[in-house]
Design a protein around this motif. Structure first.
Motif, PDB file in Angstrom:
ATOM      1  N   GLY A   5      18.909  -8.006  43.172  1.00 33.14           N
ATOM      2  CA  GLY A   5      18.456  -7.048  42.158  1.00 33.14           C
ATOM      3  C   GLY A   5      17.071  -6.514  42.407  1.00 33.14           C
ATOM      4  O   GLY A   5      16.257  -6.447  41.509  1.00 33.14           O
ATOM      5  N   ARG A   6      16.781  -6.137  43.672  1.00 36.83           N
ATOM      6  CA  ARG A   6      15.441  -5.643  43.984  1.00 36.83           C
ATOM      7  C   ARG A   6      15.085  -4.434  43.137  1.00 36.83           C
ATOM      8  O   ARG A   6      13.934  -4.229  42.759  1.00 36.83           O
ATOM      9  N   ALA A   7      16.082  -3.622  42.800  1.00 35.78           N
ATOM     10  CA  ALA A   7      15.804  -2.416  42.027  1.00 35.78           C
ATOM     11  C   ALA A   7      15.219  -2.753  40.671  1.00 35.78           C
ATOM     12  O   ALA A   7      14.474  -1.970  40.082  1.00 35.78           O
ATOM     13  N   GLY A   8      15.545  -3.965  40.167  1.00 35.66           N
ATOM     14  CA  GLY A   8      15.031  -4.353  38.860  1.00 35.66           C
ATOM     15  C   GLY A   8      13.772  -5.169  38.942  1.00 35.66           C
ATOM     16  O   GLY A   8      13.295  -5.691  37.938  1.00 35.66           O
ATOM     17  N   ALA A   9      13.201  -5.336  40.139  1.00 31.54           N
ATOM     18  CA  ALA A   9      12.004  -6.155  40.294  1.00 31.54           C
ATOM     19  C   ALA A   9      10.828  -5.494  39.593  1.00 31.54           C
ATOM     20  O   ALA A   9      10.783  -4.288  39.383  1.00 31.54           O
ATOM     21  N   GLN A  10       9.829  -6.338  39.273  1.00 33.41           N
ATOM     22  CA  GLN A  10       8.674  -5.851  38.545  1.00 33.41           C
ATOM     23  C   GLN A  10       7.872  -4.835  39.345  1.00 33.41           C
ATOM     24  O   GLN A  10       7.866  -4.836  40.560  1.00 33.41           O
ATOM     25  N   VAL A  11       7.207  -3.947  38.670  1.00 34.54           N
ATOM     26  CA  VAL A  11       6.253  -3.047  39.296  1.00 34.54           C
ATOM     27  C   VAL A  11       4.903  -3.739  39.258  1.00 34.54           C
ATOM     28  O   VAL A  11       4.414  -4.117  38.206  1.00 34.54           O
ATOM     29  N   VAL A  12       4.306  -3.943  40.426  1.00 37.33           N
ATOM     30  CA  VAL A  12       3.078  -4.715  40.494  1.00 37.33           C
ATOM     31  C   VAL A  12       1.874  -3.829  40.211  1.00 37.33           C
ATOM     32  O   VAL A  12       1.688  -2.780  40.834  1.00 37.33           O
ATOM     33  N   ALA A  13       1.083  -4.252  39.274  1.00 36.26           N
ATOM     34  CA  ALA A  13      -0.126  -3.491  38.947  1.00 36.26           C
ATOM     35  C   ALA A  13      -1.101  -3.562  40.101  1.00 36.26           C
ATOM     36  O   ALA A  13      -1.370  -4.618  40.629  1.00 36.26           O
ATOM     37  N   GLN A  14      -1.640  -2.418  40.490  1.00 36.85           N
ATOM     38  CA  GLN A  14      -2.539  -2.366  41.628  1.00 36.85           C
ATOM     39  C   GLN A  14      -4.008  -2.338  41.208  1.00 36.85           C
ATOM     40  O   GLN A  14      -4.891  -2.350  42.048  1.00 36.85           O
ATOM     41  N   ALA A  15      -4.262  -2.297  39.899  1.00 38.21           N
ATOM     42  CA  ALA A  15      -5.632  -2.098  39.437  1.00 38.21           C
ATOM     43  C   ALA A  15      -6.531  -3.286  39.747  1.00 38.21           C
ATOM     44  O   ALA A  15      -7.711  -3.127  40.040  1.00 38.21           O
ATOM     45  N   VAL A  16      -5.992  -4.506  39.677  1.00 41.03           N
ATOM     46  CA  VAL A  16      -6.810  -5.696  39.890  1.00 41.03           C
ATOM     47  C   VAL A  16      -6.839  -6.014  41.378  1.00 41.03           C
ATOM     48  O   VAL A  16      -5.800  -6.276  41.989  1.00 41.03           O
ATOM     49  N   ALA A  17      -8.016  -6.006  41.965  1.00 35.54           N
ATOM     50  CA  ALA A  17      -8.145  -6.197  43.413  1.00 35.54           C
ATOM     51  C   ALA A  17      -8.248  -7.662  43.801  1.00 35.54           C
ATOM     52  O   ALA A  17      -7.890  -8.035  44.920  1.00 35.54           O
ATOM     53  N   GLN A  18      -8.743  -8.506  42.894  1.00 33.06           N
ATOM     54  CA  GLN A  18      -8.881  -9.919  43.229  1.00 33.06           C
ATOM     55  C   GLN A  18      -9.025 -10.741  41.951  1.00 33.06           C
ATOM     56  O   GLN A  18      -9.313 -10.208  40.874  1.00 33.06           O
ATOM     57  N   ALA A  19      -8.795 -12.030  42.091  1.00 37.88           N
ATOM     58  CA  ALA A  19      -8.975 -12.954  40.976  1.00 37.88           C
ATOM     59  C   ALA A  19      -9.333 -14.323  41.531  1.00 37.88           C
ATOM     60  O   ALA A  19      -8.868 -14.716  42.611  1.00 37.88           O
ATOM     61  N   THR A  20     -10.178 -15.041  40.787  1.00 41.31           N
ATOM     62  CA  THR A  20     -10.558 -16.405  41.146  1.00 41.31           C
ATOM     63  C   THR A  20     -10.250 -17.316  39.967  1.00 41.31           C
ATOM     64  O   THR A  20     -10.606 -17.017  38.831  1.00 41.31           O
ATOM     65  N   VAL A  21      -9.557 -18.431  40.254  1.00 36.59           N
ATOM     66  CA  VAL A  21      -9.167 -19.384  39.220  1.00 36.59           C
ATOM     67  C   VAL A  21      -9.503 -20.793  39.698  1.00 36.59           C
ATOM     68  O   VAL A  21      -9.725 -21.012  40.889  1.00 36.59           O
ATOM     69  N   PRO A  22      -9.548 -21.756  38.768  1.00 36.31           N
ATOM     70  CA  PRO A  22      -9.822 -23.139  39.176  1.00 36.31           C
ATOM     71  C   PRO A  22      -8.759 -23.677  40.132  1.00 36.31           C
ATOM     72  O   PRO A  22      -7.562 -23.402  39.975  1.00 36.31           O
ATOM     73  N   LEU A  23      -9.223 -24.422  41.125  1.00 32.51           N
ATOM     74  CA  LEU A  23      -8.345 -25.090  42.079  1.00 32.51           C
ATOM     75  C   LEU A  23      -8.328 -26.574  41.746  1.00 32.51           C
ATOM     76  O   LEU A  23      -9.378 -27.219  41.693  1.00 32.51           O
ATOM     77  N   ILE A  24      -7.158 -27.104  41.513  1.00 37.05           N
ATOM     78  CA  ILE A  24      -6.997 -28.523  41.196  1.00 37.05           C
ATOM     79  C   ILE A  24      -6.422 -29.208  42.427  1.00 37.05           C
ATOM     80  O   ILE A  24      -5.400 -28.771  42.972  1.00 37.05           O
ATOM     81  N   VAL A  25      -7.074 -30.274  42.889  1.00 39.07           N
ATOM     82  CA  VAL A  25      -6.596 -30.995  44.065  1.00 39.07           C
ATOM     83  C   VAL A  25      -6.223 -32.418  43.656  1.00 39.07           C
ATOM     84  O   VAL A  25      -7.055 -33.169  43.158  1.00 39.07           O
ATOM     85  N   GLU A  26      -4.969 -32.754  43.851  1.00 34.72           N
ATOM     86  CA  GLU A  26      -4.477 -34.105  43.582  1.00 34.72           C
ATOM     87  C   GLU A  26      -3.627 -34.555  44.764  1.00 34.72           C
ATOM     88  O   GLU A  26      -2.774 -33.789  45.235  1.00 34.72           O
TER      89      GLU A  26
END
Length: 314
Positions: free
Chosen positions: A20-41
């Motif tokens: 169902g590729r035709a129904g796949a989401q349209v990816v927003a291009q406005a956000v160029a990058q993001a940084t989030v916490p990295l958890i290491v276990e």
């Protein structure tokens, strides 16, 4: 990377018709990058993903980031909570999985991920995608082919994960080539042991560095003073799957960086040399994993096939 199952899922998923590729989401291009916490276990990296449900609510979930993983994996409980639909259940080496009818709308922070429906898999009957012996929990796994669309930073010392579109980040650290195998998106690097260069998969999803039993036996025979143990020893016990032996190398060279003493476990001959090498840009004899990677800031610039490594938060 679970050596057999997840790599096999990657190969199998490529043969499944488009769900169902035709129904796949349209990816927003406005956000160029993001940084989030990295958890290491257990030497493995995790981040929190945000799933955007049709009713406008957001469901947070903890995912393993596995550069050596095959499919975008979602546990069945999470899939049901998200209201996902999937096709026929298939069987692969003791696991059951199914392809989603349409991929979920998911983001890292505000950065939307672009998922391929035919490679987004529900793991049936599973409440975690981690090996049984691994500490922690994972509602799913982000694999190599998803990461390979972006510029990715694992800043282990600062406990930060960054995802960005190509040509967005300013690179820093030691620069090395990083050929990327297509279509799996598996990144390759090289280390030098005893003046010999060896190709390895960069495998964030594994807790311990692995090599072919051929390499481990050769090193052990040449250096009987290097500590050697049957099976999985120490941190290697968190790896999951079969470990034939554990050997501790006194050191190795990774470009201009000297790697201090670290353990490697062996897998049977042919797993890396034939099976995994077929998914790489060039042959490998093992994988460089969390017990080594966790000390560094590692940037994987997939679009340009370059690797940048710096020590201890530098």
């Amino acid at each position: 990377m679970r050596i057999r199952t997840l790599a096999a899922l990657a190969a199998t998923a490529l043969l499944i018709p488009d769900a169902g590729r035709a129904g796949a989401q349209v990816v927003a291009q406005a956000v160029a990058q993001a940084t989030v916490p990295l958890i290491v276990e257990g030497n493995r990296p995790f981040i929190e993903l945000s799933f955007h449900k049709p009713d406008g609510s957001v469901r947070k979930a903890r995912f393993l980031i596995d550069t050596g993983g095959g499919g975008f994996l979602i546990t069945e409980p999470l899939a049901r909570d998200l209201g996902l639909r999937w096709g026929p259940v298939m069987h692969e080496e003791g696991s059951e999985f199914a392809v989603v009818a349409s991929p979920p709308d998911v983001s890292v922070g505000t950065f939307r991920l672009d998922l391929k429906p035919e490679r987004t898999l529900i793991v049936i009957g599973a409440s975690t995608t981690l090996p049984r012996t691994a500490p922690g929990h994972a509602d799913g796994t982000i694999p190599g082919h998803v990461l390979a669309q972006y510029d990715i930073v694992f800043d282990y010392p600062r406990a930060e994960f960054t995802i960005a579109r190509g040509s967005t980040l300013t690179h820093r650290g030691m620069e090395l080539p990083m050929p990327v195998g297509k279509p799996a998106g598996f990144p390759r690097t090289e280390i030098v042991v005893n003046d010999t260069t060896y190709g390895l998969l960069i495998d964030t999803g594994a807790s311990n560095t692995m090599v072919s039993e051929v390499a481990l036996k050769a090193w052990g025979a040449s250096h009987p003073d290097w500590p050697r143990y049957p099976g999985a020893y120490g941190d290697a016990a968190m790896l999951g799957g079969q470990a034939l032996e554990t050997l501790f190398l006194p050191g190795a060279e990774w470009g201009s960086i000297h790697l201090a003493k670290f353990g490697v476990v062996s897998q049977r001959a042919g797993v890396f040399e034939r099976y995994m090498s077929g998914m790489m840009a060039a042959p490998i004899i093992g994988s460089l994993a969390g017990n080594v990677l966790k000390f560094y800031r590692i940037e994987l610039d997939y679009p340009n096939q370059r690797l940048y490594v710096s020590e201890g938060g530098k």
